[in-house]
Design a protein around this motif. Structure first.
Motif, PDB file in Angstrom:
ATOM      1  N   ILE A 216       0.834  -1.205   0.000  1.00  0.00           N
ATOM      2  CA  ILE A 216       0.000   0.000   0.000  1.00  0.00           C
ATOM      3  C   ILE A 216       0.867   1.254   0.000  1.00  0.00           C
ATOM      4  O   ILE A 216       0.607   2.216  -0.745  1.00  0.00           O
ATOM      5  CB  ILE A 216      -0.957  -0.017   1.210  1.00  0.00           C
ATOM      6  CG1 ILE A 216      -2.017  -1.108   1.036  1.00  0.00           C
ATOM      7  CG2 ILE A 216      -1.628   1.344   1.384  1.00  0.00           C
ATOM      8  CD1 ILE A 216      -2.826  -1.375   2.289  1.00  0.00           C
TER       9      ILE A 216
ATOM     10  N   SER B 110      -4.599   1.051  -7.263  1.00  0.00           N
ATOM     11  CA  SER B 110      -4.969  -0.375  -7.301  1.00  0.00           C
ATOM     12  C   SER B 110      -4.166  -1.132  -8.351  1.00  0.00           C
ATOM     13  O   SER B 110      -3.701  -2.256  -8.116  1.00  0.00           O
ATOM     14  CB  SER B 110      -6.466  -0.523  -7.580  1.00  0.00           C
ATOM     15  OG  SER B 110      -7.230  -0.001  -6.514  1.00  0.00           O
ATOM     16  N   TRP B 111      -3.970  -0.504  -9.502  1.00  0.00           N
ATOM     17  CA  TRP B 111      -3.170  -1.157 -10.540  1.00  0.00           C
ATOM     18  C   TRP B 111      -1.686  -1.173 -10.171  1.00  0.00           C
ATOM     19  O   TRP B 111      -0.963  -2.112 -10.531  1.00  0.00           O
ATOM     20  CB  TRP B 111      -3.383  -0.476 -11.892  1.00  0.00           C
ATOM     21  CG  TRP B 111      -4.696  -0.839 -12.513  1.00  0.00           C
ATOM     22  CD1 TRP B 111      -5.803  -0.067 -12.626  1.00  0.00           C
ATOM     23  CD2 TRP B 111      -5.039  -2.120 -13.066  1.00  0.00           C
ATOM     24  NE1 TRP B 111      -6.826  -0.759 -13.224  1.00  0.00           N
ATOM     25  CE2 TRP B 111      -6.386  -2.023 -13.514  1.00  0.00           C
ATOM     26  CE3 TRP B 111      -4.353  -3.324 -13.233  1.00  0.00           C
ATOM     27  CZ2 TRP B 111      -7.052  -3.099 -14.109  1.00  0.00           C
ATOM     28  CZ3 TRP B 111      -5.014  -4.401 -13.833  1.00  0.00           C
ATOM     29  CH2 TRP B 111      -6.341  -4.277 -14.262  1.00  0.00           C
TER      30      TRP B 111
ATOM     31  N   ILE C 181      -0.661  -1.568  -7.125  1.00  0.00           N
ATOM     32  CA  ILE C 181      -0.583  -2.698  -6.188  1.00  0.00           C
ATOM     33  C   ILE C 181      -0.432  -4.008  -6.950  1.00  0.00           C
ATOM     34  O   ILE C 181       0.415  -4.846  -6.624  1.00  0.00           O
ATOM     35  CB  ILE C 181      -1.852  -2.734  -5.296  1.00  0.00           C
ATOM     36  CG1 ILE C 181      -1.794  -1.608  -4.257  1.00  0.00           C
ATOM     37  CG2 ILE C 181      -2.003  -4.095  -4.606  1.00  0.00           C
ATOM     38  CD1 ILE C 181      -3.062  -1.463  -3.433  1.00  0.00           C
TER      39      ILE C 181
ATOM     40  N   THR D  61      -2.190  -9.645  -2.286  1.00  0.00           N
ATOM     41  CA  THR D  61      -2.658  -8.577  -3.169  1.00  0.00           C
ATOM     42  C   THR D  61      -4.097  -8.187  -2.845  1.00  0.00           C
ATOM     43  O   THR D  61      -4.440  -6.999  -2.817  1.00  0.00           O
ATOM     44  CB  THR D  61      -2.556  -9.017  -4.644  1.00  0.00           C
ATOM     45  OG1 THR D  61      -1.200  -9.403  -4.928  1.00  0.00           O
ATOM     46  CG2 THR D  61      -2.972  -7.900  -5.585  1.00  0.00           C
TER      47      THR D  61
ATOM     48  N   SER E 267      -4.112  -6.111   0.198  1.00  0.00           N
ATOM     49  CA  SER E 267      -3.624  -4.764  -0.116  1.00  0.00           C
ATOM     50  C   SER E 267      -4.724  -3.917  -0.741  1.00  0.00           C
ATOM     51  O   SER E 267      -4.900  -2.746  -0.388  1.00  0.00           O
ATOM     52  CB  SER E 267      -2.434  -4.842  -1.079  1.00  0.00           C
ATOM     53  OG  SER E 267      -1.388  -5.629  -0.543  1.00  0.00           O
ATOM     54  N   LEU E 268      -5.482  -4.509  -1.652  1.00  0.00           N
ATOM     55  CA  LEU E 268      -6.548  -3.771  -2.324  1.00  0.00           C
ATOM     56  C   LEU E 268      -7.661  -3.386  -1.351  1.00  0.00           C
ATOM     57  O   LEU E 268      -8.249  -2.311  -1.450  1.00  0.00           O
ATOM     58  CB  LEU E 268      -7.120  -4.614  -3.469  1.00  0.00           C
ATOM     59  CG  LEU E 268      -6.171  -4.869  -4.648  1.00  0.00           C
ATOM     60  CD1 LEU E 268      -6.746  -5.913  -5.590  1.00  0.00           C
ATOM     61  CD2 LEU E 268      -5.900  -3.565  -5.401  1.00  0.00           C
TER      62      LEU E 268
ATOM     63  N   GLN F 227      -6.586  -0.210   1.535  1.00  0.00           N
ATOM     64  CA  GLN F 227      -6.006   1.067   1.113  1.00  0.00           C
ATOM     65  C   GLN F 227      -6.480   2.258   1.940  1.00  0.00           C
ATOM     66  O   GLN F 227      -5.752   3.207   2.157  1.00  0.00           O
ATOM     67  CB  GLN F 227      -6.330   1.325  -0.363  1.00  0.00           C
ATOM     68  CG  GLN F 227      -5.657   0.352  -1.312  1.00  0.00           C
ATOM     69  CD  GLN F 227      -6.004   0.647  -2.754  1.00  0.00           C
ATOM     70  OE1 GLN F 227      -5.553   1.625  -3.340  1.00  0.00           O
ATOM     71  NE2 GLN F 227      -6.825  -0.206  -3.342  1.00  0.00           N
TER      72      GLN F 227
END
Length: 452
Positions: free
Chosen positions: A115, A130-131, A133, A327, A330-331, A334
């Motif tokens: 993040i 997001s991309w 990440i 992942t 992480s998304l 945020q």
């Protein structure tokens, strides 16, 4: 560069290589990134002044690194990953209990580092966070496939490059204007100070479940003291340095924590791209650690049931699954990063400290480094399936920590009596150490004949 052939099995003597001093750049580089720097902001955001924040950082690091380096010293002697060694205390199946917690730790730190890196990158390129990440996670996945030797080489490169860049950053940061009197010690809020020390020490303890994974390839004759001190020095110097910068930046720039990566990159003005590269490289390097550790823990968890033979193809699939899980976290995480990160740091300490206490008491005071390694891979071996003494000591210590806990979502009744001071870590060290030592000492006296 070849893909690492070994996973959780014992490293034969003829495959051992390297020297203890190789561990210094590994653990120095492991902390030269903005996640460590953000951890250094915590004492200030908790309400301590700058000088007491620095004291908490130094004391917490020196305490936590003792446990971290003590685990590192086990690697050359046993030649196996740290969590495999936990089977000697918890049993081959029982070790899954701390393994689940450790896997959560890896994924949590992977998410927080991703993040931070993605937020910094998206500020300088026209790509949504997001991309970013997803892209950064993909790169970490590819690097993790190659394993141990590549990680060592990456850390050596990172140590030297980050040293040069952060040295320049340190000069710039010390020139920032800070509120007058910041370098004068104010009144000490002891409960907050204890919480801050605990948070910083937990940063070091978080390495404990996999620190021996990077010393297990060293020759068995490597002196334990060398392994200890090179690990201790590497992690302590870089942690204190980065956290000190974090504390100063938070004092000088009150909005620093809102976008730490972007703020520190901006300090370099026209040369900001240099710091941007170092920030991204540092975050990816520590995330390779996290993915590698999560992969090893997943393998350790599944091995007793499936008798896995990890081929290169199996390795890729397992690391891909772990990367995908990290992942997704992480998304999802945020928003509201700092509160989540602080709670995560405290949450893992309540589980990590009892585990580390049991492991170190067993290694240094009960079995004194003498284990039957083959039995750690045999559910019917001398360590058994589940060691109920260990499981009971572990769970009981966690339960007894609860009244002493002080977090943003829960404050224990005894923590309130102590003015909000979180001393759960003392309970988490003392209770399992004493219970495990006295209960296991007599049981093992005539039952096992340990050998390497």
């Amino acid at each position: 560069m070849k893909v690492e052939r070994r996973t959780i099995e014992h490293i034969p003597h003829h495959e051992r290589h390297g020297k203890a001093r190789d561990l210094f750049p590994v653990w120095f580089g492991a902390n030269m990134h903005i996640t460590t720097l953000v951890t250094g902001t915590l004492p200030v955001t908790m309400g301590l002044d700058l000088l007491w924040s620095i004291a908490a950082i130094i004391i917490g690091t020196f305490i936590g690194a003792i446990f971290m380096a003590s685990h590192s010293a086990q690697g050359p002697q046993l030649g196996i990953p740290q969590m495999i060694q936990s089977r000697a205390q918890f049993g081959v199946i029982g070790a899954i209990l701390p393994l689940f917690l450790v896997m959560f730790i890896y994924l949590g730190f992977f998410a927080s580092s991703t993040i931070l890196a993605a937020g910094t990158l998206s500020s300088y390129v026209p790509i949504p966070a997001s991309w970013c990440i997803i892209g950064l996670s993909a790169i970490c996945f590819l690097l993790t496939i190659y394993g141990h030797d590549l990680i060592h080489k990456m850390q050596k490169i990172l140590s030297w490059t980050s040293f040069a860049v952060f040295f320049a950053a340190t000069i710039l940061i010390f020139q920032l204007p800070i509120p007058s009197g910041s370098w004068v010690p104010g009144s000490l809020d002891l409960p907050v100070f204890l919480v801050a020390v605990s948070a910083v020490a937990t940063w070091q303890l978080a390495y404990a479940p996999y620190v021996a994974d990077y010393s297990r390839y060293l020759p068995v004759k490597t002196p334990a003291s060398h392994t200890f001190w090179y690990s201790y020095a590497g992690t302590s110097v870089s942690s204190i340095w980065m956290m000190l910068l974090g504390a100063i930046l938070t004092t000088a720039l009150p909005e620093f924590t809102a976008n730490a990566g972007n703020e520190i990159v901006r300090l370099f003005g026209p040369f900001s791209f240099i710091m941007l590269i170092i920030v991204l490289f540092g975050q990816m390097a520590i995330n390779v650690f996290n993915l590698y550790g999560a992969f090893m823990s997943t393998t350790t968890t599944l091995e007793p049931f499936l008798k896995l033979k990890v081929t290169p193809k199996t390795r890729v699939v397992m690391i891909l699954c772990v990367t995908a899980a990290g992942t997704v976290l992480s998304l999802l995480g945020q928003s509201n990063f700092m509160e989540l990160f602080l709670n995560f740091i405290f949450f893992i300490s309540y589980f990590l400290i009892p585990w580390t206490a049991i492991n170190l008491v067993d290694y240094y005071f009960i079995r004194r480094g003498k284990y039957h390694v083959k039995s750690m891979f045999d559910v019917n071996g001398q360590y058994g399936r589940i060691n109920w003494i260990t499981a009971a000591a572990f769970v009981l210590s966690i339960i007894l920590e609860i009244p002493f806990i002080n977090t943003s979502f829960y404050i224990g009744p005894l923590a309130e009596i102590f003015g909000g001071g979180d001393i759960a870590w003392i309970v988490g060290l003392a209770v399992p150490s004493l219970l495990y030592y006295f209960l296991m000492k007599s049981r093992l006296k005539h039952k096992e004949a340990p050998s390497i």
